[in-house]
Design an enzyme around this catalytic site. Structure first.
Site, short mmCIF file in Angstrom:
data_model
loop_
_atom_site.label_atom_id
_atom_site.label_comp_id
_atom_site.label_asym_id
_atom_site.label_seq_id
_atom_site.Cartn_x
_atom_site.Cartn_y
_atom_site.Cartn_z
N GLN A 1 0.84 -1.20 0.00
CA GLN A 1 0.00 0.00 0.00
C GLN A 1 0.87 1.25 0.00
OE1 GLN A 1 -3.01 0.21 3.04
NE2 GLN A 1 -3.23 2.42 2.83
N CYS B 1 -6.54 1.70 2.56
CA CYS B 1 -6.49 0.36 3.15
C CYS B 1 -7.82 -0.39 3.01
CB CYS B 1 -6.05 0.41 4.60
SG CYS B 1 -7.10 1.45 5.64
N HIS C 1 -7.59 1.44 10.78
CA HIS C 1 -6.94 0.76 9.66
C HIS C 1 -7.67 -0.54 9.34
CE1 HIS C 1 -3.64 -0.31 7.00
NE2 HIS C 1 -3.43 -1.43 7.65
N ASP D 1 -2.22 -7.28 4.92
CA ASP D 1 -2.15 -5.87 5.27
C ASP D 1 -1.06 -5.26 4.40
OD1 ASP D 1 -1.63 -3.37 6.35
OD2 ASP D 1 -1.64 -4.04 8.43
#
Length: 247
Positions: free
Chosen positions: A104, A110, A184, A199
């Site tokens: 990312q 996210c 997040h 993630d």
């Protein structure tokens, strides 16, 4: 990053990092968003899981295919992540060979990246999940076999159609929109019998051991419970579950 755990790192790696504005953990908004990208919501949709008690789990159609988890960033979480990273670098646990993962480089993207992590990976088995000639279908065709999370993450910044639809989804949410948030999104999937945390702000996917189609949701909730227990005074947690549509 939504709340930006790795704000300094992202800025250093990509000085032109954009801010996509935070996506709301609202299944109605998210289902409309992914439908517009070509995900087949006649087959699968996101549901809000309002409790980990049996009565709430029973409200989610089976099988659960993916989990999108929203949590608040805190010093306690950051400390744990550093310990987790050190452990992973030491042990280097194996990951499924066909796992899709991307980094990312856009602030507050996210939520969208969590959705992409979930939907691209489940589409390997659920061939009816993505509509032909859609944005999702083209994304999978371009990037599914690239195998370089950094390259995919940087190419993601050029996905103008996706960014526009992300902005539309943000605008229809019920929450006040802020460029600086402290939460997040991460995703969890069952890939080849492994429970995997995805993630894009971390250094790699996180394997959490074996799982099955039947136990995936309860196994994932053990992991998200640990997030909650690290911050027992926090209330800003949300859990969405991707499962068959009953509409």
């Amino acid at each position: 990053v939504h709340g930006d755990i790795y704000k300094f790192k992202l800025s250093m790696e990509n000085p032109a990092t954009e801010n996509w504005l935070p996506l709301e953990a609202n299944p109605e908004v998210i289902n409309e968003y992914i439908e517009g990208l070509g995900f087949n919501t006649e087959k699968y949709i996101w549901y809000e899981l309002i409790s980990s008690d049996d009565w709430a789990l029973d409200m989610i159609p089976k099988p659960a295919l993916a989990v999108l988890f929203l949590y608040p960033i805190s010093e306690k979480q950051k400390t744990y992540f550093k310990e987790e990273k050190t452990k992973l670098e030491t042990e280097k646990p194996p990951l499924p060979s066909n796992l899709f993962y991307m980094k990312q480089y856009a602030h507050n993207a996210c939520g969208t990246i969590g959705l992409i992590h979930s939907l691209v990976n489940i589409a390997d088995e659920k061939v009816d999940a993505i509509k032909p000639d859609s944005w999702f279908a083209k994304f999978v065709e371009r990037y599914r076999k690239v195998g370089d999370p950094v390259a995919i993450g940087k190419a993601f910044l050029g996905e103008s159609e996706l960014k526009e639809k992300h902005k539309q989804a943000v605008s229809v949410g019920q929450s006040n929109v802020s460029e600086e948030v402290e939460t997040h999104f991460i995703a969890f999937i069952n890939k080849d019998g492994q429970l995997i945390e995805l993630d894009g702000g971390k250094s790699s996917p996180i394997p959490h051991g074996k799982t099955t189609e039947e136990t995936f949701l309860t196994d994932t909730l053990k992991i998200t419970k640990a997030f909650m227990e690290r911050d027992p005074d926090e209330l800003r947690f949300s859990t969405l579950v991707l499962a068959p549509s009953t509409i």
